[in-house]
Each structure stands twice: as structure tokens, then as C-alpha cells.
Design a protein around this motif. Structure first.
Motif, short mmCIF file in Angstrom:
data_model
loop_
_atom_site.label_atom_id
_atom_site.label_comp_id
_atom_site.label_asym_id
_atom_site.label_seq_id
_atom_site.Cartn_x
_atom_site.Cartn_y
_atom_site.Cartn_z
N ILE A 749 35.14 31.18 39.58
CA ILE A 749 35.54 32.26 38.67
C ILE A 749 37.05 32.45 38.73
N ARG A 750 37.65 32.62 37.54
CA ARG A 750 39.07 32.94 37.44
C ARG A 750 39.22 34.08 36.44
N HIS A 751 39.33 35.28 36.92
CA HIS A 751 39.46 36.43 36.02
C HIS A 751 40.23 37.52 36.74
N LEU A 757 38.60 34.70 45.63
CA LEU A 757 38.16 34.08 46.88
C LEU A 757 39.14 32.95 47.20
N TRP A 758 39.95 33.15 48.26
CA TRP A 758 40.94 32.14 48.62
C TRP A 758 40.26 30.89 49.17
N CYS A 759 39.38 31.09 50.14
CA CYS A 759 38.73 29.94 50.78
C CYS A 759 37.54 30.44 51.58
N CYS A 760 36.74 29.50 52.08
CA CYS A 760 35.64 29.85 52.98
C CYS A 760 35.76 28.98 54.22
N CYS A 761 35.35 29.53 55.36
CA CYS A 761 35.42 28.84 56.64
C CYS A 761 34.03 28.87 57.28
N SER A 762 33.60 27.75 57.81
CA SER A 762 32.29 27.71 58.47
C SER A 762 32.39 26.93 59.77
N HIS A 763 31.61 27.39 60.74
CA HIS A 763 31.58 26.72 62.04
C HIS A 763 30.27 27.09 62.71
N ALA A 800 37.30 52.13 35.14
CA ALA A 800 36.06 51.83 34.41
C ALA A 800 36.26 50.66 33.46
N LEU A 801 37.39 50.65 32.75
CA LEU A 801 37.65 49.58 31.80
C LEU A 801 37.84 48.25 32.52
N ASP A 802 38.59 48.25 33.62
CA ASP A 802 38.80 47.01 34.38
C ASP A 802 37.47 46.44 34.86
N ALA A 803 36.65 47.30 35.46
CA ALA A 803 35.36 46.83 35.98
C ALA A 803 34.47 46.32 34.85
N ALA A 804 34.47 47.01 33.71
CA ALA A 804 33.67 46.58 32.57
C ALA A 804 34.12 45.21 32.08
N GLU A 805 35.43 44.97 32.05
CA GLU A 805 35.92 43.67 31.60
C GLU A 805 35.53 42.57 32.58
N GLY A 806 35.51 42.88 33.88
CA GLY A 806 35.05 41.90 34.85
C GLY A 806 33.59 41.54 34.66
N LEU A 807 32.73 42.55 34.49
CA LEU A 807 31.31 42.28 34.26
C LEU A 807 31.07 41.60 32.92
N CYS A 808 31.87 41.98 31.92
CA CYS A 808 31.76 41.33 30.61
C CYS A 808 32.04 39.83 30.74
N TYR A 809 33.02 39.48 31.55
CA TYR A 809 33.31 38.07 31.78
C TYR A 809 32.11 37.36 32.40
N HIS A 811 28.94 38.17 32.23
CA HIS A 811 27.77 38.13 31.35
C HIS A 811 27.98 37.26 30.11
N HIS A 812 29.20 37.22 29.59
CA HIS A 812 29.41 36.61 28.28
C HIS A 812 30.30 35.37 28.29
N ASP A 813 31.11 35.21 29.33
CA ASP A 813 32.06 34.10 29.31
C ASP A 813 31.78 33.04 30.36
N CYS A 814 30.81 33.28 31.22
CA CYS A 814 30.40 32.26 32.18
C CYS A 814 29.22 31.49 31.60
N ALA A 815 29.17 30.21 31.84
CA ALA A 815 28.08 29.38 31.34
C ALA A 815 27.45 28.64 32.52
N PRO A 816 26.19 28.99 32.88
CA PRO A 816 25.37 30.06 32.31
C PRO A 816 25.84 31.43 32.79
N PRO A 817 25.38 32.50 32.16
CA PRO A 817 25.79 33.85 32.55
C PRO A 817 25.41 34.15 34.00
N ILE A 818 26.20 35.04 34.62
CA ILE A 818 25.97 35.43 36.01
C ILE A 818 25.64 36.91 36.06
#
Length: 991
Positions: A749-751, A757-763, A800-809, A811-818
């Protein structure tokens, strides 16, 4: 003969009643049943469409007329019935259908020419506020009788079809709030019968206003807001003699306002705000005898305000703020009898105000802030008994306040800071019952805070610092149960603090530094559980520091320096999470609590001679020189040993690093940790590990603990360390599931409104997720931990508007929706500027049907999810609706005061009992009441018990944009009032 006629008439009636019962429903009814068969009707709105009926004339939404010896269907109005599905083409087979409205439903797919061309009798077609896509049908001008066409609030794209130049008799054309591109075509000027042209809020290509629009001599409404218009306003628009409403706002128009606009004899409203208009305001505006509202704010207009602008006989609202106007405010402003709002802030106006301003008008809002105005505030400013907002900050006003302000009981906001005002504040002004902010700081006011202040029941912010107020703080201030901010520093206040301050359960900031206050330090302070800032520095307080201060759960700023405090520092202060601590310049003694024995607090205890630093035990001043020498040699030996170890360690790490360094497509292993990067990072895993201790914990959730880690380069990151087993997390949702879900979701995701999320570490059995750090924490913490006072309404709306735009992304801009599946205020994080980002994707899923377990948090889970386990975007929308209700009310989603109800049900019940206004968080006041209530309605729509009633996140974003004046797709009419559609939505939700 008469008997024969009566007999034949009776026979005719019998035949028309009996024959259909024999032969069944007529053909028009069959067409309607066919149309219903293609639509989803979750609310059973069309339940009475009974195939056993003779005709459909009594069905919901169907109207008939008598023609050619029979009743025929002439009108169908199915608006706002929550119907879903493609456009029912069989409706156009009704030969006499002249009126068709499917507005405010969920009609989707595209409109084909073949489905509409049979509608040859249509006069009125309304398909607004649906989900239609594709190009605007070019066949519409072929409908010979069409007068009214409304396609607003859909997702039509492409240009306006060239065929639209050939409507034979069209009067209303509304294409507002779609996705139309291309430029506004000049051929629209051919529609000579047009009365309304509404094209606002479309992403048109940049282009000028077509001069041909001036050919529309019957035009009454011209809405071209937010249409990417450039160039100048055509002077020819002044020829539109029937024009009532002109809206060219939110464009890129340049040049001056044409003087020809003063010829618009019928104009009621002109909106030109947020353009790049320059030059002077035109003369001759007094000719506009019908004008009520004129808004040319946020431009580059210069020169003086014309004298005759206030001579318009019906003028109500004049908005010219954020321009470069100069000169004085015309004296004619005092003679405008219907003036309600005068907003001229952020200009370069000079001179005094007209002496009679407000005396004969019904003035409600006067905002002249950020100018160079001088002189006294007019005595009759509130003689109209309607003034609600008096905003004069950052000017040069002098003299005292008019006595009449103390009797102005309608006032809600008073902001007079940064002027040269003096004398005493009228006693009754302290007692204004509806004022929620009284801001007088940086003036020269004198006198006392009178006991009358007990009458200011709605006061939330009392900001009076940097004045010359004297005397004691009256005990009556403890009755202001909504008071959040009390700032009275740098005055001449004296005497003890009233014990009644302990009654202020909503108090978040108390700043009384630089006064002459004395006595004990804050008796009863333990009851101010929402206090975040406490500054009592530079006073004459004595006695000890109350241990109860350490029990204030959200206090992060404490300054009691430069007093006469004695005794030891209470160990309870270690309970506080302090960003600022200052106990300097007192008479404190004893040991400093261990948690403060570090460099971060080095300057917090200066000039307390009897205080001492001791890392190993109680302080003592009888240490012998022998012991001191032993301590010296011990420290010297320890330093030498540590230096040697450090040199060897650095050499070993350097060799080890050179030997095992491995970089391959963003993955590297350091000290057996596998790091997968999703962005370019400038840190290593071992920089993170050393900070994962309890001192750096900033949060804990169902999936793990979260730490703040400050890297070597000074950058901060947030690290989520997942629980090692399922005892902390859901038994059926273990660490691996959370890790994989979050990595799979956030890694791609890029929005701007999704946490990075910079990175993940596992051990082995330990897994870490490294995010960007959000310094303001979560929305939930700010709303429900005593800091809600710093979230004013504009900030909450933006969140509220920022969060709505994040969720809108998602639901509508990810393929498939998340689907997020755990939307809540604690998962909406805020950066330093309170920009919101959606976080915590441990439960996120691609939309794929049912889940095996309920995910989410109590109070946020959609009703249908609990028994169907069906996952789709509607579940997130319900949760987001709850977040909106939190923002508006300040309440938790589940609280003991609700009894067995959750927040949604409590809100619905409260609306029915006490009305919407009673729901507004007292910290917000009522100055944005209408806007807050609009957002409340959006929250109710989102949290509807029926999923089909919930708008998509794309529609939610559009509705929120409209609240902020940045769109007009759903819910509100052009004038900012709720449309009948939206009222019905809210009504059905609350019933």
C-alpha cells in the motif's frame, strides 16, 4: 334519456372493474413488475406492487392520469427507497410516462441509449445520487419533451456529449458532482430555454467560462464551482437579467470582477470565493436590489471597500476576507438594516469602526480579525440582540469594552486578543450564559474576575493572560463544569487558589504562571483527571508538592518553578508521562526520584540547594573525604574497564559486520534477524533491538506491544513486537496470521492516509513490524484520555476526512479490495500536524466472503457481522460511522452511562429525546453547530443497521468534502441545507 345514460355509465364502470379481474393485471402493471424484478429491494419498499391488482395506480411511487377512456401511468417516483441494480429499461415502455425519478438510490452500471430512447414522453428525468458510471448517454436530446434532466452525484465520466447542443426545450440541466472531463463546451449556449445550468464539482480540463453562456437569457441558476475555470469572468454575464444565483467559486479565475455584474437586477447570491481575482470591487453594486449574499473571499482584491456596497437594501452576508483590501470600513455599514454576517478578516483595513455599527441591524457575526483597525468598539454593537460571534483579534482597538456587551446574552464566541484594550471588563460579561470561548489576552485589561462568572455555564476556554487583572480567583469559577482551558498567566492575581478548582472535571489546561498567587499548591487537584498541562511557575506558593499530582493520568507538562515549595519530591510523580518537568528555584530537599536521574531532566531541579543526586541510596551530606577518594578511584577504574571493553567490542563488531554483511533485493540478515524492507531505510535491525524495553512502550493491543525507537540519525520509528503466543491475541488468530496479514496488506500500500510500513523483522518465534512514528498518538487516546480539548472542530473534521480517504483507497483503489475489519479510533494515528492515517492491519482481509471468526472491537462491530460472519466493505463503513460519532460526541463506543446500549443506539435515543444539539461534545462549543450536525448525520448513515443503507466510502468522502465546502454530491442542497433525500435517510436511520 337520462336513465339510459346512467345505465350505460354504470355498465361501463362494471366492465372496467370486472374485466381486469378476469383477464389479470394490465400491460403497464406487467412492465412495472418486470422493472421491480431487476432491482434489489432490501427494505421491501415495493411490497405493495401486487400482481393481483387490476392496475398499478395505487402502488408505491406510481401515479396515473385518466386518458382515452382509461387510467394510464404518467409518473413514477421511486426516490430514496434504497433500491439497487441497473437502470430498469422496461419503465421506458410505459407509453404515457412523463415523470421518472430514481434519485438517491443505488442504481448502478451504465446507461445505454437503447434503454432510454423509448422514453419519448418523458418531461422530467431525475437519476441523481446513484452509482451510475460510463459516459453520459448521448441519446437524451432525442427525447422531444424533456424539460428537466438531473444526473448529479453519480460517476459519469468523459466529456459532455456534443448532442447536448440540440435539446429542443430543456430547462434544467444538472451534472453536478460527477467525473466529467474535457472542457465546458460552448455549445451549451445554444440551449436558449435553459433556466438552470449546474455543472459544479467535476474534474473538467482547465478552460475559460464560455462567453456563449451569456446567450442563455432565461437562465436563473448558474453553478460552475470547482470546474477548473481559468481566465477572466466574461462581462457578458451581466446580460443575464433573470439570473438569481451565480456560483463561480473554487476555480482559478483571474482579472477583476466585471462592473457589468451590477446589472444583474434579479441576483440574490453571488459566490466568487477562492479564485485569483484582483483589482478593486466594482462600483454600482447598490443597483443589486435583490442581492442578499455576496462572497468574494480568498482572492487578491485590493483597494477600498466601496461605500455603496452596504446600500444594497436586502444585504445579509458580506464575505470579503483573505484579500488585500485597504482603507476604512464604510460608514454605510452601520445603516444596512438586514446585515447578519460581516466577515472582513485578514485584509489591510485601517481606521475606526463606524460608531453605529450593529445598532440597527440584526448582526450575528462580526469578524474583522487580522487588520489594522483602531479606535473603540462601537457601543451599540449588540443592540440588535442577535450577536453570536465578535472576533476582533490582531488589531489596534483601544479603550474599554462597551457596557452593552455584558447584556449581549446571545454571544457564543468572543475573541479580542492582541489589541490595546484597557479598563475593567463589564461585570455581566463574565456571566454570559452561552459564551464558550472568552479570549482577552495580550491587552491591558484591569480589575477583577468577578463572582458573576458562575453564570457562564457553557464556558470552555477562558484565555486572559498578559493583562493586568488583579485580586483573587473567585471560588465561583469551580461551577464552570465545561471549562477546559484556564489561562490567566502574567497578570496580578493574588491570594490562594480556590478549593473549588477540584470540581472542574473537564479541565485540561491550567496556566497561572507569573502572578502573585500564594497558599498551598492546588488542593483537590486529584479530581481533575483530564489535566494535561499545569503551569504555576513564578508565584508565591508554599508548602509541599501534593502527591496527588502523580495520580493525574494524562498530565504531561508540569511547571511549578520559582515558588517557595518545601519538602521532598513525591515519589508518585514517577507515575506521570512527562514531556516537560520544572521544579527549579524552590526550597525542595531530599532525594530526586530515581526515574528522573537522567540527562533528560538535568535542568528540571536547578537552584534547590537541599536536593541531591544519588544513584545508589539516600542522600547524605556527611560523606568523608576518604569515602570520596574511594569513590573517585572506583569510578576511574570502572571507566578504564568500560573503555577497554568498548574498544574491543567495536573492533569485533566491525570485523563481524564485514564478514556476514549480505544485501540481496532488500533482504539482509544481521545477527540472525531477517529484515524485509518495503521502503528505502537508513537503519539496521540492531539499532532497534536495544530499545525494546518497557521504558519505551507507547501502546499495547490485541496483537502485540508497540515501542517508540529513536534511531541513531535522530529519526523515530514505531515498532510492533507481536505476542509470542495466543494468550494475548485471539486464540484463533495467532501471531503468524497477524504478521502475514499486516505484511501482505501494508507492504503493497502507498497512500498518504495509510500508515507506512518501513520493514519487517523476524527471528525464530519473534516478529517485529517497523512503522513510521506518529508523534500525536492515536485518535482514541486524544479523545478519551483528557486531551480532547486540543481537538477543535476543524481538526476533528480533517481527521474524519483523512481516515475516510484512507479507507476509500482500501475499498475502491486496491485490486482486489481490502477490508480492514478493525476500524476504530485507536487505529487512527495522528502525526505532529494531526494528519490522520489508518493503522493496524492485523485483521485485514481481501474481500472473499465469510470468516471463521469475528474480528474487530466491541462497539465497532456491525450488527450483521456477529451472526453472518460475512465480510465486506459495509462492515468497515459501520465501524467508521462509530468513529464519526466519537468525534462528534466525545463519547466512548461502549460506556457505562449507556446502560445496555452502545454509542450508536445511545445517539439515536438521545436525538429523539433531546435533539441533535445536545449530542455535541461540550469541548467543541456550538460555533460550528451546523457543520457538526451534518457530520453527525453522515455517521448515522454509515452506522445504519441495514448494510444497504450505508453509503460507500467513496460517497462518504464526497459527503465530508461537501461539509467542508469542497463538493456537493450527496445530502446537501447548494445553500448548505440538508436535502429532503438526506432528511429521509436520517429519519429512517433513527426510527
Amino acid at each position: 334519456m337520462r336513465r339510459v345514460v346512467v345505465l350505460l355509465s354504470a355498465l361501463w364502470v362494471v366492465l372496467h372493474l370486472w374485466l381486469p379481474m378476469v383477464f389479470g393485471l394490465n400491460q403497464e402493471g406487467l412492465y412495472l413488475l418486470e422493472a421491480r424484478g431487476g432491482l434489489e429491494d432490501p427494505g421491501n419498499a415495493l411490497l405493495d406492487w401486487n400482481p393481483r391488482d387490476v392496475t398499478p395506480c395505487n402502488w408505491t411511487g406510481v401515479a396515473c392520469s385518466f386518458a382515452s377512456g382509461e387510467f394510464v401511468v404518467t409518473a413514477i417516483d421511486l426516490g430514496n427507497l434504497n433500491l439497487a441494480g441497473p437502470f430498469p429499461a422496461s419503465l421506458c415502455r410505459l407509453p404515457h410516462l412523463s415523470f421518472l425519478s430514481l434519485a438517491s438510490n443505488y442504481i448502478n452500471s451504465s446507461l445505454s441509449s437503447s434503454s432510454l430512447s423509448p422514453c419519448s414522453s418523458l418531461i422530467h428525468l431525475d437519476l441523481s445520487q446513484n452509482l451510475l458510471v460510463g459516459p453520459v448517454p448521448s441519446v437524451l436530446p432525442s427525447l422531444p419533451l424533456l424539460r428537466h434532466l438531473d444526473l448529479a452525484g453519480n460517476n459519469f465520466s468523459g466529456p459532455i456529449p456534443p448532442s447536448f447542443a440540440f435539446f429542443p426545450a430543456l430547462e434544467v440541466l444538472s451534472l453536478t458532482s460527477n467525473l466529467l472531463n474535457g472542457s465546458i463546451p460552448s455549445f451549451l449556449g445554444n440551449l436558449s430555454s435553459l433556466r438552470q445550468l449546474n455543472l459544479s464539482y467535476n474534474p473538467f480540463a482547465a478552460g475559460p467560462i464560455p462567453p456563449s453562456i451569456a446567450n442563455l437569457t432565461e437562465l436563473e441558476t448558474l453553478w460552475l464551482a470547482d470546474c477548473s475555470l481559468v481566465g477572466k469572468i466574461p462581462p457578458a454575464l451581466g446580460h443575464l437579467s433573470k439570473l438569481v444565483d451565480l456560483d463561480l467559486s473554487r476555480n482559478y479565475l483571474t482579472g477583476g470582477i466585471p462592473e457589468s455584474l451590477s446589472s444583474l437586477k434579479s441576483i440574490v447570491q453571488i459566490e466568487l470565493y477562492q479564485n485569483s481575482l484582483s483589482g478593486r470591487l466594482p462600483s454600482g453594486l447598490s443597483n443589486l436590489t435583490a442581492l442578499r449574499r455576496f462572497d468574494a473571499s480568498i482572492n487578491s482584491l485590493s483597494g477600498p471597500i466601496p461605500e455603496d456596497i452596504f446600500s444594497m437594501p436586502l444585504l445579509e452576508n458580506l464575505h470579503l476576507y483573505q484579500n488585500q483590501l485597504n482603507g476604512s470600513i464604510p460608514s454605510t455599514s452601520a445603516t444596512a438594516p438586514y446585515l447578519l454576517e460581516l466577515r472582513l478578516f485578514q485584509n489591510q483595513l485601517t481606521g475606526p469602526l463606524p460608531a453605529g455599527l450593529g445598532a440597527i441591524s440584526r448582526l450575528m457575526v462580526l469578524d474583522l480579525s487580522d487588520n489594522h483597525l483602531s479606535g473603540e468598539i462601537p457601543r451599540g454593537i449588540c443592540d440588535g440582540n442577535m450577536l453570536q460571534e465578535l472576533l476582533l483579534i490582531n488589531n489596534r482597538f483601544s479603550g474599554g469594552l462597551p457596557l452593552g456587551l455584558g447584556e449581549c446574552r446571545t454571544l457564543r464566541r468572543v475573541r479580542l486578543s492582541n489589541n490595546q484594550l484597557s479598563a475593567e471588563v463589564p461585570a455581566l460579561m463574565w456571566a454570559l450564559p452561552h459564551v464558550w470561548i472568552l479570549e482577552l489576552h495580550n491587552n491591558s485589561f484591569s480589575g477583577r474576575i468577578t463572582p458573576d462568572i458562575a453564570g457562564a455555564a457553557n464556558l470552555s476556554k477562558l484565555i486572559i493572560h498578559n493583562n493586568q487583572f488583579s485580586g483573587v480567583i473567585p471560588a465561583e469559577i469551580g461551577s464552570l463544569l465545561k471549562l477546559y482551558d484556564l489561562s490567566a498567566s502574567s497578570n496580578r492575581l493574588s491570594g490562594p487558589l480556590p478549593v473549588s478548582l477540584g470540581n472542574l472535571s473537564q479541565l485540561g489546561q491550567l496556566d497561572l504562571h507569573n502572578n502573585s498567587l500564594s497558599g498551598e499548591l492546588l488542593p483537590g487537584i486529584q479530581y481533575c483527571k483530564k489535566l494535561t498541562l499545569l503551569n504555576l511557575a513564578n508565584n508565591n506558593f508554599g508548602g509541599g508538592i501534593p502527591p496527588e499530582i502523580g495520580n493525574l493520568p494524562v498530565l504531561n507538562y508540569l511547571d511549578v518553578s520559582a515558588n517557595f515549595l518545601t519538602g521532598e519530591i513525591p515519589l508518585q510523580l514517577q507515575n506521570l508521562k512527562l514531556n516537560q518537568l520544572n521544579l527549579s528555584d524552590n526550597r525542595l530537599s531530599g532525594s530526586i526520584p530515581p526515574i528522573f536521574l537522567n540527562e533528560a531532566y538535568k535542568s528540571s531541579f536547578l537552584n534547590n540547594p537541599r536536593l541531591c543526586w544519588d544513584l545508589h541510596g539516600p542522600c547524605t551530606r556527611s560523606t568523608t573525604s576518604k569515602k570520596r577518594r574511594k569513590l573517585f578511584w572506583l569510578l576511574r577504574a570502572s571507566c578504564s574497564f568500560l573503555a577497554a571493553v568498548l574498544i574491543v567490542g567495536i573492533a569485533w563488531i566491525y570485523c563481524k559486520y564485514r564478514k556476514i554483511r549480505k544485501v540481496n533485493q532488500g533482504q539482509l540478515k544481521l545477527n540472525n534477524w531477517t529484515v524485509t524492507s518495503f521502503h528505502k531505510v537508513g537503519f539496521r535491525s540492531n539499532e532497534i533491538m536495544e530499545f525494546l524495553d518497557e521504558d519505551n512502550v507507547i501502546g499495547s493491543g490485541a496483537s502485540g506491544k508497540i515501542y517508540k525507537v529513536v534511531l541513531g540519525n535522530g529519526e523515530a520509528v514505531a515498532v510492533k513486537k507481536l505476542w509470542r503466543n495466543s494468550t494475548k491475541a485471539d486464540d484463533n488468530h495467532d501471531q503468524d496470521d497477524v504478521f502475514e496479514a499486516e505484511v501482505a496488506t501494508l507492504g503493497k500500500i502507498r497512500h498518504k492516509n495509510i500508515v507506512k510500513l518501513w520493514c519487517c523483522c523476524s527471528h525464530k518465534d519473534c516478529k517485529l513490524l517497523v512503522y513510521e512514528y506518529m508523534p500525536s498518538g492515536s485518535l482514541g487516546d486524544l479523545l478519551h484520555s483528557g486531551k480532547e480539548g486540543i481537538l477543535d472542530w476543524p481538526t476533528r473534521y480533517k481527521i474524519a476526512l483523512d481516515a475516510a480517504e484512507g479507507l476509500c483507497y482500501l475499498h475502491h483503489d486496491c485490486a482486489p479490495p481490502i477490508v480492514h475489519r478493525d476500524v476504530k479510533s485507536n487505529n487512527i494515528l495522528l502525526d505532529a500536524d494531526f494528519r490522520a492515517k489508518v493503522a493496524d492491519f492485523g485483521f485485514a482481509k481481501v474481500v472473499e466472503g465469510s470468516m471463521s471468526v469475528i474480528a474487530g472491537s466491541c462497539g465497532y462491530i456491525a450488527p450483521e457481522y456477529a451472526y453472518t460472519l460475512r465480510v465486506n466493505e459495509k462492515s468497515d463503513i459501520y465501524s467508521f460511522g462509530v468513529v464519526i460519532l466519537e468525534l462528534v460526541t466525545g463519547k466512548l463506543p461502549v460506556d457505562a452511562e449507556f446502560g445496555e446500549k452502545d454509542l450508536v443506539k445511545w445517539v439515536l435515543g438521545t436525538i429523539q429525546q433531546r435533539g441533535e444539539e445536545s449530542l455535541i461534545d461540550p469541548n467543541l462549543g456550538l460555533c460550528h453547530k451546523e457543520e457538526v450536525i451534518r457530520v453527525l448525520h453522515i455517521g448515522l448513515l454509515c452506522s445504519s443497521s441495514l448494510p444497504i443503507n450505508r453509503p460507500s466510502m467513496r460517497k462518504v468522502v464526497k459527503m465530508l468534502l461537501e461539509v467542508g465546502g469542497r463538493g456537493n454530491p450527496l445530502g446537501w442542497s447548494k445553500k448548505g441545507k440538508l436535502s429532503p433525500y438526506y432528511h429521509e435517510e436520517v429519519k429512517s436511520t433513527t426510527s
